[in-house]
Design an enzyme around this catalytic site. Structure first.
Site, PDB file in Angstrom:
ATOM      1  CE  LYS A   1       3.464  16.181  -0.936  1.00 21.14           C
ATOM      2  NZ  LYS A   1       2.387  14.806  -1.089  1.00 21.14           N
TER       3      LYS A   1
ATOM      4  CG  ASP B   1       1.668  15.242  -6.420  1.00 21.09           C
ATOM      5  OD1 ASP B   1       2.457  14.731  -7.492  1.00 21.09           O
ATOM      6  OD2 ASP B   1       1.142  14.688  -5.473  1.00 21.09           O
TER       7      ASP B   1
ATOM      8  CE  LYS C   1      -1.369  13.287  -7.299  1.00 17.66           C
ATOM      9  NZ  LYS C   1      -1.618  12.240  -6.590  1.00 17.66           N
TER      10      LYS C   1
ATOM     11  CG  ASP D   1       0.893  17.609  -2.966  1.00 19.17           C
ATOM     12  OD1 ASP D   1       0.304  17.176  -1.939  1.00 19.17           O
ATOM     13  OD2 ASP D   1       1.438  16.977  -3.434  1.00 19.17           O
TER      14      ASP D   1
ATOM     15  CG  ASP E   1       1.189  10.518  -7.337  1.00 11.21           C
ATOM     16  OD1 ASP E   1       1.580  11.614  -7.016  1.00 11.21           O
ATOM     17  OD2 ASP E   1       0.021  10.118  -7.472  1.00 11.21           O
TER      18      ASP E   1
ATOM     19  CD  GLU F   1       4.417  14.177  -4.417  1.00 13.63           C
ATOM     20  OE1 GLU F   1       4.073  13.133  -4.945  1.00 13.63           O
ATOM     21  OE2 GLU F   1       3.696  14.911  -3.759  1.00 13.63           O
TER      22      GLU F   1
ATOM     23  NE  ARG G   1       5.607   8.123   0.289  1.00 14.37           N
ATOM     24  CZ  ARG G   1       4.540   7.128   0.219  1.00 14.37           C
ATOM     25  NH1 ARG G   1       4.940   6.019   0.522  1.00 14.37           N
ATOM     26  NH2 ARG G   1       3.379   7.648   0.098  1.00 14.37           N
TER      27      ARG G   1
HETATM   28  N1  BES Z   1      -0.230  14.754  -2.754  1.00 19.73           N
HETATM   29  C1  BES Z   1      -0.607  13.212  -2.702  1.00 19.73           C
HETATM   30  C2  BES Z   1      -1.607  12.900  -1.870  1.00 19.73           C
HETATM   31  C3  BES Z   1      -2.833  13.471  -1.652  1.00 19.73           C
HETATM   32  C4  BES Z   1      -3.951  12.856  -2.262  1.00 19.73           C
HETATM   33  C5  BES Z   1      -2.942  14.682  -1.051  1.00 19.73           C
HETATM   34  C6  BES Z   1      -5.292  13.438  -2.156  1.00 19.73           C
HETATM   35  C7  BES Z   1      -4.475  15.459  -0.954  1.00 19.73           C
HETATM   36  C8  BES Z   1      -5.360  14.589  -1.670  1.00 19.73           C
HETATM   37  C9  BES Z   1       0.592  12.413  -2.724  1.00 19.73           C
HETATM   38  O1  BES Z   1       1.867  12.620  -3.221  1.00 19.73           O
HETATM   39  C10 BES Z   1       0.386  11.211  -3.570  1.00 19.73           C
HETATM   40  O2  BES Z   1       0.025  11.087  -4.623  1.00 19.73           O
HETATM   41  N2  BES Z   1       0.409  10.147  -2.976  1.00 19.73           N
HETATM   42  C11 BES Z   1       0.090   8.562  -3.437  1.00 19.73           C
HETATM   43  C12 BES Z   1       1.145   7.821  -2.943  1.00 19.73           C
HETATM   44  C13 BES Z   1       1.127   6.312  -3.751  1.00 19.73           C
HETATM   45  C14 BES Z   1       1.439   6.738  -5.186  1.00 19.73           C
HETATM   46  C15 BES Z   1       1.763   5.399  -2.676  1.00 19.73           C
HETATM   47  C16 BES Z   1      -1.406   8.285  -2.964  1.00 19.73           C
HETATM   48  O3  BES Z   1      -2.050   8.725  -1.931  1.00 19.73           O
HETATM   49  O4  BES Z   1      -1.998   7.787  -3.938  1.00 19.73           O
HETATM   50 ZN    ZN Z   2       2.164  12.641  -5.358  1.00 20.39          ZN
HETATM   51 ZN    ZN Z   3       1.871  14.842  -3.026  1.00 18.72          ZN
END
Ligand code: BES
Ligand code: ZN
Ligand code: ZN
Length: 486
Positions: free
Chosen positions: A249, A254, A261, A272, A331, A333, A335
């Site tokens: 990824k 992000d 966010k 990210d 967010d 993204e 996946r």
């Molecule tokens: N890049 C983030 C995940 C992340 C969070 C990485 C903290 C490193 C530290 C990912 O793209 C994300 O935002 N995931 C969301 C998913 C949710 C919207 C289902 C998350 O984990 O909140």
């Molecule tokens: Zn994200």
């Molecule tokens: Zn992300």
């Protein structure tokens, strides 16, 4: 990088710091008694007076009278393994961080691979990121003198520096501000590095992503003025023992997109792209080491921005294998880009696909910030990753991919949706979506959202980008090359 030399005795050494190991009760590690005797009989008493006992992770710094040399005693505890030795070497160096020539006896600890572990620890522990400080001066290359016999030095140094060089490259890229690392710039740097390492490389730009039906990557990239791309590396040695595919990824920033966010700690989202960086660097390292395993690597690079052209909640993307995903939350993204890359990786039918991704905050909640979650298509696959990670000194822990929970990601309008389960099981919901894309190819997924980025420094891990995953991947490739299938 470290310039490693062998120096027979302390008299011939140019080091201004000498790192010696001591077990509990101040028992010197092999070679260390001689060093202490050479600096004078006051050293033992001074160590005792300082309260240093040899406890693992502790240090005592003793200035040698009448010179500018210091002795650094590092506690090794009751006994050491390769990982605690790696940590001890780093802790020893970090007790005297501004030293340019360091000597040590730690490599003589009686353990297979001790020398490599010491070299890893010093090089990774000496890492700094000051490229963006106006005051940064160019530092000379660190010289590490191995005191006394150092059999196998050259092979150990080559392996260690190839791997630590890859880890450093990932740390640099993760720490680099996103403004300076648009997808195209990362791709260009990788092309150069691949050419130097004899690895085939290809970049798919937006036009090509369209003709190749990579709807997930394209969807995520829609909001940014800096277009997405996919980097494909292929290292193909003669007569490989196995074929490995890696997927990463690579979200260069992000923001969350339209599902934006909160501002707090959003700056960490420059990291990210850590999964992509790790798989790219590991591929180059495997090639440099000349391992007998074919590696085909796919890095999905995009920037997740909100804008007038950004993808919206409710949009549906069609991925590489034809499956459709409803975007509930922009967010989630990672996946989406991985879906395309995993499907593509599966097309050449490798023996194993491993993906690395800073995928979910939920995984960080589950396992804490220092341990990666590992998911897989079967327990045996997960076991292989766990074994490789353990020998490499990286921490991973298995989490389930329960296929009977697939309804978590059922969509009202498409084949699946990109979030599910509400507040619960977020790392699992993400893994269940990814599981739709490797087809029948054995597959493992590492959620490195926690360990890719360190909130505080410890032993050989600096604050910021850690380079997590590189060492596990190289170890895995070595195991596959030797067909040491655990
Ligand atoms: N890049 C983030 C995940 C992340 C969070 C990485 C903290 C490193 C530290 C990912 O793209 C994300 O935002 N995931 C969301 C998913 C949710 C919207 C289902 C998350 O984990 O909140
Ligand atoms: Zn994200
Ligand atoms: Zn992300």
């Amino acid at each position: 990088m470290v310039d490693v030399r062998t120096v027979q005795t302390l008299e011939k050494s140019e080091a201004t710091a000498v790192i010696v190991g001591m077990f509990d009760g101040r028992r010197p590690s092999p070679g260390s008694r001689k060093v202490l005797a050479a600096v004078g009989d006051w050293a033992d008493r001074a160590l005792e007076a300082s309260g240093f006992t040899g406890k693992a992770g502790s240090t005592a710094v003793l200035p040698v009278p009448g010179g500018d040399r210091r002795v650094v005693a590092v506690g090794l505890g009751d006994e050491v393994d390769l990982e605690s030795l790696r940590q001890a070497a780093a802790v020893g160096y970090r007790a005297v961080p501004d030293t340019d020539v360091v000597a040590t006896t730690l490599h003589r600890v009686e353990l297979d691979g001790a020398m490599g572990a010491v070299l890893d620890g010093v090089d990774l522990g000496a890492y700094r990121f000051d490229r963006y400080r106006s005051s940064a001066e160019a530092r000379p290359e660190l010289v590490l003198e191995l005191l006394g016999s150092a059999k196998g030095r050259s092979a150990a140094a080559t392996r260690s520096s190839t791997i630590t060089g890859a880890v450093r490259w990932v740390r640099d890229l993760v720490n680099e501000p996103s403004v300076d690392k648009p997808p195209a710039s990362i791709a260009a740097r990788v092309m150069e590095m691949a050419a130097a390492a004899g690895v085939d490389a290809e970049v798919w730009d937006v036009d090509r992503l369209r003709t190749e039906r990579m709807g997930g990557i394209l969807g995520v990239g829609l909001g940014s003025d800096r277009p997405p791309c996919l980097v494909h590396l292929r290292y193909a040695p003669e007569r490989p023992a196995a074929r490995l595919a890696l997927v990463g990824k690579g979200i260069v920033f992000d923001t969350g997109g339209i599902s934006i966010k909160p501002a707090e700690r959003m700056e960490e989202m420059k990291g990210d792209m850590a999964g992509a960086a790790a798989v790219l660097a590991a591929t180059i390292a495997v090639a440099r080491l000349g391992l007998a395993v074919e590696v085909s690597t796919y890095a999905a690079l995009a920037e997740n921005m909100p804008s007038g052209t950004a993808q919206r909640p409710g949009d549906v993307v069609t991925t590489r294998n034809g499956k459709t995903i409803e975007v509930i939350n922009t967010d989630a993204e990672g996946r989406l880009v991985l879906a395309d890359a995993l499907a593509l990786a599966a097309e050449s039918n490798p023996d194993l696909i491993v993906d690395l991704a800073t995928l979910t905050g939920a995984c960080k909640v589950a396992l804490g910030p220092r341990i990666a979650g590992v998911f897989g298509s079967a327990d045996e696959v997960v076991d292989r990753i766990v074994t490789a990670a353990r020998s490499a000194g990286e921490r991973v822990w298995p989490l389930p991919t329960p296929r009977d929970h697939r309804s978590m990601i059922d969509s009202d309008v498409a084949d699946m949706k990109n979030t599910g389960g509400g507040r619960y099981g977020g790392a699992i919901a993400a893994a269940l979506l990814l599981a739709e894309f490797p087809g029948n190819v054995p597959w493992a997924h590492l959620d490195i959202a926690g360990p890719a980025f360190a909130e505080k420094a410890e032993h050989y891990i600096p604050k910021g980008g850690t380079g997590f995953g590189v060492r596990t991947l190289v170890e895995l490739a070595e195991m596959m090359a030797e067909s040491r299938t655990p």
